[in-house]
Design an enzyme around this catalytic site. Structure first.
Site, PDB file in Angstrom:
ATOM      1  CB  SER A 246      -0.723   0.023   1.150  1.00 22.39           C
ATOM      2  OG  SER A 246      -0.233  -0.001   2.275  1.00 22.39           O
ATOM      3  N   GLY A 247       0.260   2.356   0.138  1.00 20.12           N
ATOM      4  CA  GLY A 247       1.133   3.620   0.173  1.00 20.12           C
ATOM      5  C   GLY A 247       1.736   3.614   1.410  1.00 20.12           C
ATOM      6  CG  HIS A 248       1.583   2.043   6.081  1.00 27.91           C
ATOM      7  ND1 HIS A 248       2.095   3.099   6.952  1.00 27.91           N
ATOM      8  CD2 HIS A 248       1.877   1.114   6.747  1.00 27.91           C
ATOM      9  CE1 HIS A 248       2.671   2.943   7.950  1.00 27.91           C
ATOM     10  NE2 HIS A 248       2.445   1.413   7.988  1.00 27.91           N
TER      11      HIS A 248
ATOM     12  N   GLY B 213      -2.140   0.120   6.745  1.00 25.93           N
ATOM     13  CA  GLY B 213      -2.778   1.005   7.636  1.00 25.93           C
ATOM     14  C   GLY B 213      -3.879   0.786   8.245  1.00 25.93           C
TER      15      GLY B 213
ATOM     16  CG  HIS C 190       4.567  13.519  30.222  1.00 26.97           C
ATOM     17  ND1 HIS C 190       3.913  13.127  31.397  1.00 26.97           N
ATOM     18  CD2 HIS C 190       4.266  14.535  29.990  1.00 26.97           C
ATOM     19  CE1 HIS C 190       3.153  14.074  31.668  1.00 26.97           C
ATOM     20  NE2 HIS C 190       3.202  14.924  30.845  1.00 26.97           N
TER      21      HIS C 190
ATOM     22  CG  HIS D 165      -2.913   4.856  12.051  1.00 23.12           C
ATOM     23  ND1 HIS D 165      -3.126   4.551  10.717  1.00 23.12           N
ATOM     24  CD2 HIS D 165      -1.707   5.779  12.068  1.00 23.12           C
ATOM     25  CE1 HIS D 165      -2.656   5.336  10.012  1.00 23.12           C
ATOM     26  NE2 HIS D 165      -1.828   6.195  10.894  1.00 23.12           N
TER      27      HIS D 165
ATOM     28  CB  ILE E  96      -4.862  13.765   9.889  1.00 19.16           C
ATOM     29  CG1 ILE E  96      -3.672  14.758   9.578  1.00 19.16           C
ATOM     30  CG2 ILE E  96      -6.122  14.150   9.177  1.00 19.16           C
ATOM     31  CD1 ILE E  96      -3.451  14.560   8.068  1.00 19.16           C
TER      32      ILE E  96
END
Length: 201
Positions: A7-9, A61, A125, A134, A155
């Site tokens: 894939s694009g990943h 992904g 932290h 993800h 995103i």
């Protein structure tokens, strides 16, 4: 080194490995749409292709698909961390996890198996990420956030300190999460609100 998933990943994972001068011998895919990536052959796998001494990164992904493939492979799962990422020496990282360019993982964070920390993401932290999580590009987790197995933070989303996000939950792009999120919830908006529940898992 092998990859599983054309894939694009996979292109980004190849870039990370190339930055460490690690050769990818082949990319396997159950239903490939291409025959090569970066001049690396893309092959349909057979049982003879994989040996327990081989190393593979699952370059897919989709969290659920990544989990299914991990369950059927008896191989070594190394990590891939881009040289521009900052990862504290006090961070724990499970096998098969990929950390993309310019990501930040700060002190005493714990990241599970086969996770994706995408480009520019910030894991502060004491965060705890379960397996097959993800965190998308430019998403930010404040200190002490807990992400349960399989959840996806979209995103540019932001999660305030101490929040727990349940198993297989999905946080929409740009969402601002100020309260705990239940398992399987799909949350969008600022402040984040449950839009529906994901019953696929």
């Amino acid at each position: 080194m092998y990859l599983y998933g054309a894939s694009g990943h996979s292109k980004v994972v190849i870039d990370i490995l190339k930055a460490h001068a690690i050769e990818v011998k082949a990319v396997f895919d159950d239903a490939p749409s291409v025959t090569s990536i970066y001049d690396i052959p893309v092959l349909i796998p057979s049982n003879e292709d994989f040996k327990t001494q081989d190393s593979v990164i699952i370059s897919i992904g989709d969290n659920a698909v990544r989990k299914k493939i991990a369950a059927r492979l008896d191989m070594k799962f190394p990590n891939a961390i881009h040289p521009t990422a900052f990862v504290s020496e006090k961070t724990e990282i499970g096998p098969g996890t990929v950390i993309m360019p310019n990501a930040v993982v700060n002190a005493f964070a714990s990241i599970g198996n086969h996770c994706i920390i995408n480009s520019g993401a910030v894991i502060e932290h004491d965060c705890v990420l379960g397996n097959f999580v993800h965190v998308s590009p430019n998403a930010a987790l404040a200190g002490g956030v807990i992400l349960e197995e399989g959840c996806h933070v979209g995103i540019g989303a932001s999660v305030v300190q101490g929040v727990r996000i349940g198993k297989w939950a999905i946080i929409g792009a740009g969402a601002v999460i100020i309260n705990d999120v239940p398992d399987h919830a799909v949350v969008v908006g600022n402040p984040g609100k449950v839009k529906k529940y994901n019953t696929a898992f």
